[in-house]
Design a protein around this motif. Structure first.
Motif, PDB file in Angstrom:
ATOM      1  N   SER A 146      49.680  46.440  86.020  1.00  0.00           N
ATOM      2  CA  SER A 146      48.276  46.483  86.429  1.00  0.00           C
ATOM      3  C   SER A 146      47.854  47.926  86.663  1.00  0.00           C
ATOM      4  O   SER A 146      48.697  48.809  86.842  1.00  0.00           O
ATOM      5  N   ILE A 147      46.558  48.125  86.634  1.00  0.00           N
ATOM      6  CA  ILE A 147      46.026  49.469  86.844  1.00  0.00           C
ATOM      7  C   ILE A 147      46.544  50.066  88.145  1.00  0.00           C
ATOM      8  O   ILE A 147      47.083  51.181  88.172  1.00  0.00           O
ATOM      9  N   ARG A 148      46.391  49.260  89.211  1.00  0.00           N
ATOM     10  CA  ARG A 148      46.814  49.778  90.514  1.00  0.00           C
ATOM     11  C   ARG A 148      48.314  50.042  90.543  1.00  0.00           C
ATOM     12  O   ARG A 148      48.794  51.021  91.115  1.00  0.00           O
ATOM     13  N   GLN A 149      49.069  49.141  89.929  1.00  0.00           N
ATOM     14  CA  GLN A 149      50.529  49.283  89.905  1.00  0.00           C
ATOM     15  C   GLN A 149      50.940  50.565  89.201  1.00  0.00           C
ATOM     16  O   GLN A 149      51.712  51.372  89.731  1.00  0.00           O
ATOM     17  N   LEU A 150      50.395  50.759  87.996  1.00  0.00           N
ATOM     18  CA  LEU A 150      50.761  51.938  87.210  1.00  0.00           C
ATOM     19  C   LEU A 150      50.317  53.221  87.901  1.00  0.00           C
ATOM     20  O   LEU A 150      51.044  54.215  87.925  1.00  0.00           O
ATOM     21  N   ALA A 151      49.129  53.154  88.471  1.00  0.00           N
ATOM     22  CA  ALA A 151      48.626  54.331  89.184  1.00  0.00           C
ATOM     23  C   ALA A 151      49.571  54.690  90.327  1.00  0.00           C
ATOM     24  O   ALA A 151      49.857  55.859  90.574  1.00  0.00           O
ATOM     25  N   ASN A 152      50.043  53.679  90.979  1.00  0.00           N
ATOM     26  CA  ASN A 152      50.968  53.898  92.080  1.00  0.00           C
ATOM     27  C   ASN A 152      52.290  54.491  91.583  1.00  0.00           C
ATOM     28  O   ASN A 152      52.799  55.466  92.132  1.00  0.00           O
ATOM     29  N   ASP A 153      52.822  53.917  90.528  1.00  0.00           N
ATOM     30  CA  ASP A 153      54.096  54.397  89.968  1.00  0.00           C
ATOM     31  C   ASP A 153      54.007  55.852  89.531  1.00  0.00           C
ATOM     32  O   ASP A 153      54.916  56.640  89.770  1.00  0.00           O
ATOM     33  N   LEU A 154      52.919  56.169  88.858  1.00  0.00           N
ATOM     34  CA  LEU A 154      52.774  57.518  88.293  1.00  0.00           C
ATOM     35  C   LEU A 154      52.173  58.491  89.300  1.00  0.00           C
ATOM     36  O   LEU A 154      51.989  59.661  88.985  1.00  0.00           O
ATOM     37  N   VAL A 213      43.967  48.597  71.323  1.00  0.00           N
ATOM     38  CA  VAL A 213      45.409  48.730  71.548  1.00  0.00           C
ATOM     39  C   VAL A 213      45.876  47.757  72.623  1.00  0.00           C
ATOM     40  O   VAL A 213      46.977  47.229  72.557  1.00  0.00           O
ATOM     41  N   ILE A 214      45.012  47.527  73.584  1.00  0.00           N
ATOM     42  CA  ILE A 214      45.353  46.583  74.645  1.00  0.00           C
ATOM     43  C   ILE A 214      44.199  45.618  74.863  1.00  0.00           C
ATOM     44  O   ILE A 214      43.099  45.807  74.339  1.00  0.00           O
ATOM     45  N   GLN A 215      44.480  44.578  75.638  1.00  0.00           N
ATOM     46  CA  GLN A 215      43.453  43.590  75.957  1.00  0.00           C
ATOM     47  C   GLN A 215      43.441  43.340  77.458  1.00  0.00           C
ATOM     48  O   GLN A 215      44.478  42.993  78.028  1.00  0.00           O
ATOM     49  N   TYR A 240      41.509  38.809  85.776  1.00  0.00           N
ATOM     50  CA  TYR A 240      42.491  38.606  86.851  1.00  0.00           C
ATOM     51  C   TYR A 240      43.894  38.320  86.322  1.00  0.00           C
ATOM     52  O   TYR A 240      44.865  38.372  87.072  1.00  0.00           O
ATOM     53  N   ARG A 241      43.987  38.019  85.027  1.00  0.00           N
ATOM     54  CA  ARG A 241      45.309  37.678  84.501  1.00  0.00           C
ATOM     55  C   ARG A 241      46.134  38.907  84.132  1.00  0.00           C
ATOM     56  O   ARG A 241      47.304  38.823  83.833  1.00  0.00           O
ATOM     57  N   GLY A 242      45.457  40.032  84.085  1.00  0.00           N
ATOM     58  CA  GLY A 242      46.174  41.259  83.765  1.00  0.00           C
ATOM     59  C   GLY A 242      45.820  41.813  82.395  1.00  0.00           C
ATOM     60  O   GLY A 242      44.868  41.374  81.752  1.00  0.00           O
ATOM     61  N   THR A 243      46.597  42.744  81.950  1.00  0.00           N
ATOM     62  CA  THR A 243      46.321  43.437  80.690  1.00  0.00           C
ATOM     63  C   THR A 243      47.515  43.289  79.752  1.00  0.00           C
ATOM     64  O   THR A 243      48.668  43.366  80.184  1.00  0.00           O
ATOM     65  N   PHE A 244      47.210  43.076  78.469  1.00  0.00           N
ATOM     66  CA  PHE A 244      48.270  42.802  77.503  1.00  0.00           C
ATOM     67  C   PHE A 244      48.113  43.631  76.235  1.00  0.00           C
ATOM     68  O   PHE A 244      47.032  44.140  75.937  1.00  0.00           O
ATOM     69  N   ILE A 245      49.193  43.750  75.503  1.00  0.00           N
ATOM     70  CA  ILE A 245      49.142  44.456  74.233  1.00  0.00           C
ATOM     71  C   ILE A 245      48.308  43.646  73.239  1.00  0.00           C
ATOM     72  O   ILE A 245      48.497  42.440  73.101  1.00  0.00           O
ATOM     73  N   HIS A 246      47.415  44.317  72.568  1.00  0.00           N
ATOM     74  CA  HIS A 246      46.509  43.682  71.610  1.00  0.00           C
ATOM     75  C   HIS A 246      47.277  43.183  70.392  1.00  0.00           C
ATOM     76  O   HIS A 246      48.242  43.814  69.966  1.00  0.00           O
ATOM     77  N   PRO A 247      46.863  42.032  69.838  1.00  0.00           N
ATOM     78  CA  PRO A 247      47.519  41.480  68.652  1.00  0.00           C
ATOM     79  C   PRO A 247      47.636  42.499  67.506  1.00  0.00           C
ATOM     80  O   PRO A 247      48.667  42.557  66.828  1.00  0.00           O
ATOM     81  N   ASP A 248      46.584  43.298  67.322  1.00  0.00           N
ATOM     82  CA  ASP A 248      46.609  44.290  66.236  1.00  0.00           C
ATOM     83  C   ASP A 248      46.954  45.682  66.747  1.00  0.00           C
ATOM     84  O   ASP A 248      46.602  46.694  66.124  1.00  0.00           O
ATOM     85  N   ALA A 249      47.638  45.719  67.843  1.00  0.00           N
ATOM     86  CA  ALA A 249      47.891  46.998  68.512  1.00  0.00           C
ATOM     87  C   ALA A 249      48.560  48.017  67.601  1.00  0.00           C
ATOM     88  O   ALA A 249      48.219  49.190  67.595  1.00  0.00           O
ATOM     89  N   LYS A 250      49.515  47.534  66.815  1.00  0.00           N
ATOM     90  CA  LYS A 250      50.274  48.473  65.984  1.00  0.00           C
ATOM     91  C   LYS A 250      49.367  49.186  64.983  1.00  0.00           C
ATOM     92  O   LYS A 250      49.391  50.416  64.876  1.00  0.00           O
ATOM     93  N   ALA A 251      48.560  48.416  64.280  1.00  0.00           N
ATOM     94  CA  ALA A 251      47.646  49.031  63.310  1.00  0.00           C
ATOM     95  C   ALA A 251      46.634  49.924  64.013  1.00  0.00           C
ATOM     96  O   ALA A 251      46.379  51.053  63.588  1.00  0.00           O
TER      97      ALA A 251
END
Lengths: 126, 126
Positions: A38-46, A65-67, A71-82
């Motif tokens: 999550s945004i808050r989580q990553l911000a905290n880690d970094l 790249v992401i979706q 409230y469910r969070g953020t995920f890698i987009h289906p077409d993320a690689k391209a």
DNA sequence: ATATGTACCATGTATGATAAGGGTACATAT
DNA sequence: ATATGTACCCTTATCATACATGGTACATAT
């Protein structure tokens, strides 16, 4: 996530986050559908501000790249690689450069181009 | 010359000089062939630097509004009236705006546009 | 309660670049 | 001598911007 932030690096922090997430996608360390911190989580880690990570996420989502799923969070987009291969920055540079070159060959000075540019950007409501 | 310079005006000084000379041509106060004050003279009258007036003159000559004849001085261009109507600034504005609008509809942020613009203008040798 | 993304208000800071000015010099002519 | 446009050098001050930060709030869900 193994993201390393270098505060000394002239590259903006949010851009460093973007770069490394893209790299993780391209290298296969992160695959479509997989969750991101999550945004808050990553911000905290970094040890970054929430807004800085949020900015990176927002732009990554725009780039497909992401979706973000609320409230469910953020995920890698289906077409993320391209989509990670697309360099939007380079494309913007090309588009702008083309127009500016056309102006320069007509002896428009850089001063005048700058003035026009400033006008356009300022009279714009976001 | 009845040129009035407003230091408070955000319009650059050299642009103010250009505007007013063009106006004088369009209104018929200055006609083709008539002499203009020398750069040093006008700079002195307006309490401007030589370089500022020189810049205005250089651009006006490019636009075909005036003619510099070296040691003989500077004169109103034969086609000054027609050329004063050509609003190069407006044209530049249109060209740039078109490109920028195209970028914006693709969700490119103004920040990114500005950064790209700055890159282009800086990596340029005049 | 707790967590998600997102939105808005705001500030500080540092960097970069523009416009303008100052100075000097040159070839050319009167 | 004096004046013309023009071309360099360098300096300065002001402004605009990006970046990062802080805080608060909201609807949504577990």
């Amino acid at each position: 996530m193994e993201i390393i932030i270098d505060i000394e690096d002239p590259v903006p922090l949010f851009a460093q986050v973007m770069e490394q997430i893209k790299k993780a996608v391209l290298s296969g360390k992160k695959n479509p559908g997989e969750p991101l911190p999550s945004i808050r989580q990553l911000a905290n880690d970094l040890e970054l501000n929430n807004k800085t990570v949020a900015k990176a996420y927002r732009l990554l989502e725009r780039d497909g790249v992401i979706q973000a799923r609320g409230y469910r969070g953020t995920f890698i987009h289906p077409d993320a690689k391209a989509n990670s291969r697309v360099d939007l920055t380079a494309w913007v540079l090309e588009e702008l450069n083309e127009t500016i070159e056309a102006l320069r060959v007509k002896d428009v000075t850089d001063s005048e181009i700058r003035i026009a540019f400033t006008n356009i950007m300022n009279n714009h409501v976001n």
